[in-house]
Design a protein around this motif. Structure first.
Motif, PDB file in Angstrom:
ATOM      1  N   ALA A 158       0.560  -1.176   0.048  1.00  0.00           N
ATOM      2  CA  ALA A 158      -0.048   0.437   0.491  1.00  0.00           C
ATOM      3  C   ALA A 158       0.871   1.262  -0.302  1.00  0.00           C
ATOM      4  O   ALA A 158       0.154   1.956  -0.377  1.00  0.00           O
ATOM      5  N   ALA A 159       1.744   1.474   1.430  1.00  0.00           N
ATOM      6  CA  ALA A 159       3.052   2.254   0.783  1.00  0.00           C
ATOM      7  C   ALA A 159       3.488   2.591  -0.122  1.00  0.00           C
ATOM      8  O   ALA A 159       3.713   3.384  -0.691  1.00  0.00           O
ATOM      9  N   GLN A 160       3.619   1.555  -1.051  1.00  0.00           N
ATOM     10  CA  GLN A 160       4.760   1.476  -2.439  1.00  0.00           C
ATOM     11  C   GLN A 160       4.169   2.009  -3.630  1.00  0.00           C
ATOM     12  O   GLN A 160       4.793   2.315  -4.183  1.00  0.00           O
ATOM     13  N   MET A 195       1.508   5.373  -1.819  1.00  0.00           N
ATOM     14  CA  MET A 195       1.697   6.745  -2.024  1.00  0.00           C
ATOM     15  C   MET A 195       3.176   6.915  -3.094  1.00  0.00           C
ATOM     16  O   MET A 195       3.625   7.736  -2.561  1.00  0.00           O
ATOM     17  N   GLY A 196       3.391   5.858  -3.527  1.00  0.00           N
ATOM     18  CA  GLY A 196       4.428   5.905  -4.315  1.00  0.00           C
ATOM     19  C   GLY A 196       4.281   6.857  -5.769  1.00  0.00           C
ATOM     20  O   GLY A 196       5.099   6.850  -6.753  1.00  0.00           O
ATOM     21  N   GLY A 197       2.541   6.789  -6.101  1.00  0.00           N
ATOM     22  CA  GLY A 197       2.501   7.570  -7.284  1.00  0.00           C
ATOM     23  C   GLY A 197       3.027   6.876  -8.426  1.00  0.00           C
ATOM     24  O   GLY A 197       2.766   5.160  -8.235  1.00  0.00           O
ATOM     25  N   GLY A 198       2.808   6.663  -9.529  1.00  0.00           N
ATOM     26  CA  GLY A 198       2.389   5.522 -10.641  1.00  0.00           C
ATOM     27  C   GLY A 198       1.262   5.915 -11.292  1.00  0.00           C
ATOM     28  O   GLY A 198      -0.002   5.754 -10.517  1.00  0.00           O
ATOM     29  N   ILE A 199       0.985   5.200 -12.701  1.00  0.00           N
ATOM     30  CA  ILE A 199      -0.260   4.304 -12.872  1.00  0.00           C
ATOM     31  C   ILE A 199      -0.563   3.600 -12.389  1.00  0.00           C
ATOM     32  O   ILE A 199      -1.989   3.662 -12.500  1.00  0.00           O
ATOM     33  N   LEU A 200      -0.154   2.714 -11.861  1.00  0.00           N
ATOM     34  CA  LEU A 200      -0.626   1.183 -10.502  1.00  0.00           C
ATOM     35  C   LEU A 200      -1.490   2.294  -9.452  1.00  0.00           C
ATOM     36  O   LEU A 200      -3.111   1.764  -9.828  1.00  0.00           O
ATOM     37  N   LYS A 201      -1.393   3.330  -9.093  1.00  0.00           N
ATOM     38  CA  LYS A 201      -1.806   4.023  -8.489  1.00  0.00           C
ATOM     39  C   LYS A 201      -3.366   4.193  -8.776  1.00  0.00           C
ATOM     40  O   LYS A 201      -4.857   3.775  -8.695  1.00  0.00           O
TER      41      LYS A 201
END
Length: 248
Positions: free
Chosen positions: A63-65, A68-74
Motif C-alpha cells: 500500500a505504501a509503495q 503513496m508512491g504514485g505511478g499509473i498503478l495507483k
C-alpha cells in the motif's frame, strides 16, 4: 448511492391477494432484505480484510509503495472501483445475476486496495472507533428507513444533489487546502450519507413487491447491497476524517 434503474417501472407487482399482505409475502420480504444485508456486510468485511493485508508492514507494505508512491498503478486501483460501479449500474439489464455477483466481489476487493492507506494514516483506535460508530448509526438509520411509514422518495433528488455538491467542493478544496472547508465537507458528508442510508433502505424494501419471484430479484439484491455498501463506506470515511487521529 449506486445509479441503478428502478425495476418498479417495468416489473409486475407481487400478488398478495386482494391487495393485502400475506404471511408468505412477509417471509419473502424478510429473506430478501436479509440477503441484501448479508451481501452488503460481507462486502464491507472483505474490503476491510483486503485493506488491512495490503497495508500490512506499514511503510514497507505494498500500500505504501504503490498508493503513496504514485505511478499509473495507483490510479488504476483508485479509478477501477468507479468503473465497476458504472458497469454494474448501466449494464445490469444485459448481465446475469452471476456476473453481477462477480463484479460486486471484485469491487469490494478493489475498494480494499484503494482504501488501504487509511491504515497508514490513521491509528488503529481511530479506525475501529469510526467503524463502530458508523455501524451503529447505519443500523439505526437503516431500521428507520425500513420501518417508517413516511415516504422518503422526495428526499432522493435533494440527497443526490448533495453528493454532487460534495464532489465539487472536494475538488475545489484540493486546490484551496482549507481546513474549515474540509470540516464543512466532512460534516455535510456524514449527514448526506446518513440520509441516503434511510432513503436507499426504503427504496430497496419497496422494490420487493415488484421483483419478487422474477429474474430481477437476484439482481436487485446485489445492486441494493451495492447502494448500502457505498452509503456505509462513505459515512465511515467522513466520520474518520472528522474524528480520526493520525498514526504517530
Amino acid at each position: 448511492m449506486a445509479n441503478w434503474s428502478d425495476p418498479r417501472t417495468t416489473a409486475a407487482p407481487y400478488a398478495t391477494g386482494a391487495g393485502t399482505r400475506t404471511d408468505a409475502y412477509d417471509a419473502g420480504l424478510r429473506s430478501y432484505m436479509l440477503s441484501v444485508y448479508n451481501y452488503m456486510t460481507s462486502g464491507v468485511l472483505l474490503t476491510g480484510i483486503v485493506a488491512l493485508l495490503f497495508s500490512w508492514g506499514g511503510m514497507e507494505s505494498p500500500a505504501a509503495q504503490i498508493m503513496m508512491g504514485g505511478g499509473i498503478l495507483k490510479w488504476i486501483i483508485v479509478l477501477s472501483p468507479l468503473a465497476v460501479v458504472f458497469a454494474m449500474s448501466f449494464g445490469q439489464n444485459r448481465m446475469s445475476t452471476a456476473t453481477l455477483q462477480m463484479l460486486y466481489w471484485g469491487f469490494a476487493v478493489l475498494m480494499g486496495l484503494s482504501l488501504s492507506t487509511i491504515f497508514l494514516v490513521y491509528s488503529g483506535t481511530s479506525i475501529a472507533g469510526a467503524f463502530f460508530a458508523t455501524a451503529a448509526g447505519f443500523a439505526g438509520l437503516s431500521l428507520f428507513g425500513y420501518t417508517t411509514k413516511k415516504d422518503l422518495s422526495a428526499f432522493g433528488t435533494f440527497l443526490i444533489m448533495g453528493v454532487v455538491g460534495l464532489l465539487v467542493a472536494s475538488v475545489i478544496n484540493i486546490f484551496l487546502q482549507s481546513g474549515v472547508m474540509n470540516l464543512i465537507i466532512s460534516i455535510a458528508g456524514v449527514l448526506i450519507f446518513a440520509g441516503l442510508t434511510a432513503y436507499d433502505t426504503q427504496k430497496i424494501k419497496s422494490m420487493y413487491a415488484h421483483v419478487a419471484g422474477t429474474d430481477m430479484q437476484g439482481k436487485v439484491v446485489i445492486l441494493g447491497a451495492l447502494s448500502l455498501y457505498l452509503d456505509f463506506i462513505n459515512m465511515f470515511l467522513f466520520i474518520l476524517r472528522l474524528f480520526g487521529g493520525n498514526r504517530e
